[in-house]
Design a protein around this motif. Sequence first.
Motif, PDB file in Angstrom:
ATOM      1  N   ALA A 298      36.668  37.466  53.759  1.00 27.19           N
ATOM      2  CA  ALA A 298      36.284  38.772  53.222  1.00 27.19           C
ATOM      3  C   ALA A 298      37.340  39.823  53.515  1.00 27.19           C
ATOM      4  O   ALA A 298      37.648  40.671  52.663  1.00 27.19           O
ATOM      5  CB  ALA A 298      34.938  39.199  53.806  1.00 27.19           C
ATOM      6  N   THR A 299      37.928  39.775  54.701  1.00 22.62           N
ATOM      7  CA  THR A 299      38.965  40.742  55.059  1.00 22.62           C
ATOM      8  C   THR A 299      40.198  40.558  54.188  1.00 22.62           C
ATOM      9  O   THR A 299      40.792  41.535  53.711  1.00 22.62           O
ATOM     10  CB  THR A 299      39.336  40.586  56.546  1.00 22.62           C
ATOM     11  OG1 THR A 299      38.159  40.746  57.351  1.00 22.62           O
ATOM     12  CG2 THR A 299      40.359  41.632  56.952  1.00 22.62           C
ATOM     13  N   ASP A 300      40.577  39.296  53.970  1.00 25.80           N
ATOM     14  CA  ASP A 300      41.744  39.031  53.111  1.00 25.80           C
ATOM     15  C   ASP A 300      41.462  39.446  51.670  1.00 25.80           C
ATOM     16  O   ASP A 300      42.325  40.052  51.016  1.00 25.80           O
ATOM     17  CB  ASP A 300      42.098  37.538  53.164  1.00 25.80           C
ATOM     18  CG  ASP A 300      42.589  37.110  54.539  1.00 25.80           C
ATOM     19  OD1 ASP A 300      42.992  37.993  55.327  1.00 25.80           O
ATOM     20  OD2 ASP A 300      42.556  35.899  54.830  1.00 25.80           O
ATOM     21  N   ALA A 301      40.265  39.136  51.178  1.00 27.23           N
ATOM     22  CA  ALA A 301      39.941  39.471  49.788  1.00 27.23           C
ATOM     23  C   ALA A 301      39.833  40.975  49.586  1.00 27.23           C
ATOM     24  O   ALA A 301      40.160  41.494  48.506  1.00 27.23           O
ATOM     25  CB  ALA A 301      38.629  38.790  49.382  1.00 27.23           C
ATOM     26  N   ALA A 302      39.385  41.699  50.617  1.00 26.57           N
ATOM     27  CA  ALA A 302      39.218  43.147  50.499  1.00 26.57           C
ATOM     28  C   ALA A 302      40.546  43.876  50.359  1.00 26.57           C
ATOM     29  O   ALA A 302      40.576  45.031  49.905  1.00 26.57           O
ATOM     30  CB  ALA A 302      38.453  43.691  51.708  1.00 26.57           C
ATOM     31  N   LEU A 303      41.627  43.216  50.727  1.00 21.44           N
ATOM     32  CA  LEU A 303      42.941  43.847  50.575  1.00 21.44           C
ATOM     33  C   LEU A 303      43.226  44.156  49.102  1.00 21.44           C
ATOM     34  O   LEU A 303      43.920  45.126  48.787  1.00 21.44           O
ATOM     35  CB  LEU A 303      44.027  42.938  51.149  1.00 21.44           C
ATOM     36  CG  LEU A 303      43.981  42.696  52.666  1.00 21.44           C
ATOM     37  CD1 LEU A 303      45.070  41.697  53.070  1.00 21.44           C
ATOM     38  CD2 LEU A 303      44.174  44.007  53.415  1.00 21.44           C
ATOM     39  N   GLY A 304      42.685  43.320  48.219  1.00 24.26           N
ATOM     40  CA  GLY A 304      42.881  43.563  46.797  1.00 24.26           C
ATOM     41  C   GLY A 304      42.182  44.816  46.308  1.00 24.26           C
ATOM     42  O   GLY A 304      42.579  45.403  45.296  1.00 24.26           O
ATOM     43  N   TRP A 305      41.146  45.239  47.018  1.00 20.09           N
ATOM     44  CA  TRP A 305      40.438  46.481  46.660  1.00 20.09           C
ATOM     45  C   TRP A 305      40.811  47.632  47.588  1.00 20.09           C
ATOM     46  O   TRP A 305      40.220  48.695  47.536  1.00 20.09           O
ATOM     47  CB  TRP A 305      38.926  46.241  46.706  1.00 20.09           C
ATOM     48  CG  TRP A 305      38.410  45.518  45.505  1.00 20.09           C
ATOM     49  CD1 TRP A 305      37.928  46.076  44.362  1.00 20.09           C
ATOM     50  CD2 TRP A 305      38.339  44.114  45.305  1.00 20.09           C
ATOM     51  NE1 TRP A 305      37.559  45.110  43.465  1.00 20.09           N
ATOM     52  CE2 TRP A 305      37.804  43.879  44.017  1.00 20.09           C
ATOM     53  CE3 TRP A 305      38.682  43.001  46.077  1.00 20.09           C
ATOM     54  CZ2 TRP A 305      37.596  42.612  43.502  1.00 20.09           C
ATOM     55  CZ3 TRP A 305      38.478  41.741  45.561  1.00 20.09           C
ATOM     56  CH2 TRP A 305      37.944  41.552  44.288  1.00 20.09           C
ATOM     57  N   ARG A 306      41.774  47.367  48.481  1.00 22.04           N
ATOM     58  CA  ARG A 306      42.337  48.386  49.362  1.00 22.04           C
ATOM     59  C   ARG A 306      41.273  49.075  50.221  1.00 22.04           C
ATOM     60  O   ARG A 306      41.163  50.299  50.266  1.00 22.04           O
ATOM     61  CB  ARG A 306      43.102  49.440  48.548  1.00 22.04           C
ATOM     62  CG  ARG A 306      44.279  48.863  47.781  1.00 22.04           C
ATOM     63  CD  ARG A 306      45.028  49.945  47.035  1.00 22.04           C
ATOM     64  NE  ARG A 306      46.156  49.380  46.297  1.00 22.04           N
ATOM     65  CZ  ARG A 306      47.003  50.099  45.559  1.00 22.04           C
ATOM     66  NH1 ARG A 306      46.826  51.416  45.443  1.00 22.04           N
ATOM     67  NH2 ARG A 306      48.010  49.513  44.932  1.00 22.04           N
ATOM     68  N   HIS A 307      40.496  48.270  50.903  1.00 21.17           N
ATOM     69  CA  HIS A 307      39.533  48.836  51.842  1.00 21.17           C
ATOM     70  C   HIS A 307      39.256  47.812  52.933  1.00 21.17           C
ATOM     71  O   HIS A 307      39.567  46.619  52.802  1.00 21.17           O
ATOM     72  CB  HIS A 307      38.223  49.214  51.127  1.00 21.17           C
ATOM     73  CG  HIS A 307      37.352  48.046  50.778  1.00 21.17           C
ATOM     74  ND1 HIS A 307      36.355  47.590  51.592  1.00 21.17           N
ATOM     75  CD2 HIS A 307      37.338  47.234  49.687  1.00 21.17           C
ATOM     76  CE1 HIS A 307      35.761  46.555  51.026  1.00 21.17           C
ATOM     77  NE2 HIS A 307      36.335  46.315  49.871  1.00 21.17           N
ATOM     78  N   ALA A 308      38.671  48.295  54.040  1.00 21.45           N
ATOM     79  CA  ALA A 308      38.253  47.417  55.131  1.00 21.45           C
ATOM     80  C   ALA A 308      36.768  47.130  54.975  1.00 21.45           C
ATOM     81  O   ALA A 308      35.964  48.061  54.869  1.00 21.45           O
ATOM     82  CB  ALA A 308      38.526  48.082  56.476  1.00 21.45           C
ATOM     83  N   PRO A 309      36.362  45.869  54.930  1.00 16.30           N
ATOM     84  CA  PRO A 309      34.937  45.552  54.717  1.00 16.30           C
ATOM     85  C   PRO A 309      34.057  46.090  55.844  1.00 16.30           C
ATOM     86  O   PRO A 309      34.469  46.126  57.010  1.00 16.30           O
ATOM     87  CB  PRO A 309      34.923  44.029  54.664  1.00 16.30           C
ATOM     88  CG  PRO A 309      36.178  43.588  55.335  1.00 16.30           C
ATOM     89  CD  PRO A 309      37.182  44.656  55.081  1.00 16.30           C
ATOM     90  N   LEU A 310      32.862  46.529  55.463  1.00 13.37           N
ATOM     91  CA  LEU A 310      31.840  47.024  56.391  1.00 13.37           C
ATOM     92  C   LEU A 310      32.271  48.259  57.175  1.00 13.37           C
ATOM     93  O   LEU A 310      31.698  48.576  58.216  1.00 13.37           O
ATOM     94  CB  LEU A 310      31.418  45.920  57.378  1.00 13.37           C
ATOM     95  CG  LEU A 310      30.829  44.646  56.767  1.00 13.37           C
ATOM     96  CD1 LEU A 310      30.434  43.671  57.870  1.00 13.37           C
ATOM     97  CD2 LEU A 310      29.626  44.961  55.898  1.00 13.37           C
ATOM     98  N   SER A 311      33.249  48.981  56.692  1.00 17.24           N
ATOM     99  CA  SER A 311      33.731  50.153  57.418  1.00 17.24           C
ATOM    100  C   SER A 311      32.752  51.319  57.374  1.00 17.24           C
ATOM    101  O   SER A 311      32.922  52.294  58.102  1.00 17.24           O
ATOM    102  CB  SER A 311      35.085  50.602  56.850  1.00 17.24           C
ATOM    103  OG  SER A 311      34.979  50.887  55.468  1.00 17.24           O
ATOM    104  N   ARG A 312      31.712  51.221  56.528  1.00 21.83           N
ATOM    105  CA  ARG A 312      30.697  52.280  56.449  1.00 21.83           C
ATOM    106  C   ARG A 312      29.298  51.771  56.817  1.00 21.83           C
ATOM    107  O   ARG A 312      28.313  52.474  56.616  1.00 21.83           O
ATOM    108  CB  ARG A 312      30.658  52.881  55.032  1.00 21.83           C
ATOM    109  CG  ARG A 312      31.921  53.636  54.653  1.00 21.83           C
ATOM    110  CD  ARG A 312      31.822  54.149  53.213  1.00 21.83           C
ATOM    111  NE  ARG A 312      32.947  55.000  52.849  1.00 21.83           N
ATOM    112  CZ  ARG A 312      34.107  54.558  52.402  1.00 21.83           C
ATOM    113  NH1 ARG A 312      34.283  53.253  52.279  1.00 21.83           N
ATOM    114  NH2 ARG A 312      35.070  55.392  52.098  1.00 21.83           N
TER     115      ARG A 312
END
Length: 583
Positions: A298-312
């Motif tokens: 999930a962390t690697d895939a989230a790089l494509g959307w330019r955000h850190a997962p679960l950061s909120r």
Amino acid sequence: MPPKRSITTSGGSTRSSRPSKRYRNAAIGAPSADDAAAASPRLAQAQALAERAGGGASYLAVRPVRHGVRSLRETSLQVAARGLYESVRIARDQPAASPSKGNSNIGWDPERDSGRIEDARHLRTFIQNLPVDVANRLMRLVLDMTTSTSFDDPSDPGVSVMSIAMLFFHPNTTRLSLSGMAAPMLLVSRIPHCTGLTELDLSGHVALRDPILAKVVAQLPTLEIVNLKGCTKIGDQTLVALSMASEDRLRVVNLSLTAVTIKGLTSLLARCKNLEVLKLANVQGLNERNVSKWITDATDAALGWRHAPLSRLRTLKVRSTEFTDASIGRLLSLCAPTLERLDVSYSNLKTLDFISSALHTLPEWKLTKLVASGLPLTPTTLQGFFDPLAERPDEERRRFSTLKLGSLPATSTKAPGLTDAVLAKLMPSLEKLDGLEKVSLFQNWGLGKLEQPLSRFVEVIGRKCTFLDLTLPVESYHLEGLLPPIEDESDPDPSISYEPPRLQTLVLDSSRITDDAAGAISACHDLRSLHLAETRISTRLLSTVLNSCPNLVQLNLTSCRGVPVTQRRTFFEAWAKGEVSPA
């Protein structure tokens, strides 16, 4: 030294107190014989656990609540909802198609309902022109009537499915809840007509299949809140479609008791950057290896959307899963700075060390709720969590309002569960947590065998709570801390003002209290719900409490032998009619 109380009892008792056979023999959430025939054993177990958490809601004696005068708006909506319900209701002389005809859609017969379409269109136009909040409230009232009628009168043929969809499934509908309804697939397939839908609740639909719901949510790009709890056949196909359609709009998702795996969860974390609530209770397969892969992917895939997962993320629930200490540590590395509510009960965690390490190293404490019931926690790990919290600034300490440490198992001498000795070590820190409002210590059978520290806990902490669960070997003298202090006429202190207990819900199931506790319980004048299952109280205590607690609306008197069997579920009615005789 605390002031003397108006009820005196003997000193601390060392008499052994054991729970009744009912609680000793039945594990929490264990399936009964009836559950064996249920469609989903996992769902049955979760429902049993929820029943316990609610104090046995199906056994309550309930007093009818006297509402104030309804507003003209609400009264009008009630009347309109009743009229709409009658317009879509199927007449008894026209029963729904029987399953033998191959039609499983309850209340839907194309040949019979086709004549109602034109009338429904006129009503639909009227409802569409209503303000959004009014239309949503009207739909909720009609659906509630449909649900309650099906329970009260199973022979009722129900309502026209097509008419319900025609009236309420339109672009102006923003909130839709079919929870508790036997909604046929035809009704679910019409949900995409609500193109502006932001909230969808389909909880409890065990027959709902993954491919069908995946097609539905793929057409709902505005969804923000989704509740699929108990949809045991819903899996990755729906979750991937939901995350692709909603993306950054999705904020709340409840996937408890579903069949999702890390494949769907990876898509959810990678695409939905604004996720605030994630509930995964009773989701299988979340072991340490899978969780590690999930977080990494999930962390690697989230790089494509330019955000850190679960950061909120603000709420995380992994109750009754295979989460381990390392797993929760990995997850908290992403969401600890924003986390406010955490439920890790009945998981595979052995300590709170990873949680303490993640939260106590933050510059600001935000956690308001911790549920850690059923974990083999040691006194050291409990002190490691509460001692640093007690040293936080006042404002941060007051944020921590909910604590549930029920049924901590005794697995060894190092992990004895929650006993009198363990609670005594925690009391200095717990007394500093001024914001505690809801506390549950249920089924810690090693607690309450001595007078202290439980008496001190009730006096200092329990009386300030609004919810307190003491399903323990509690004696009547443990509750004396709820009583007002006796004024010393020779040396009054005007600077000390008495504040009555704030308790609204008090659970004393399987305790050892007697009628001697009547004064202490009666001091809780704001009490709304009282649970006394399997206690030795009689109608004498109940009469005293009802005279002092005008807001009391719920009583759990299951297996109270001092109360006549015929009055245990109807005690309020019997008391109002004068049929209750003091013991």
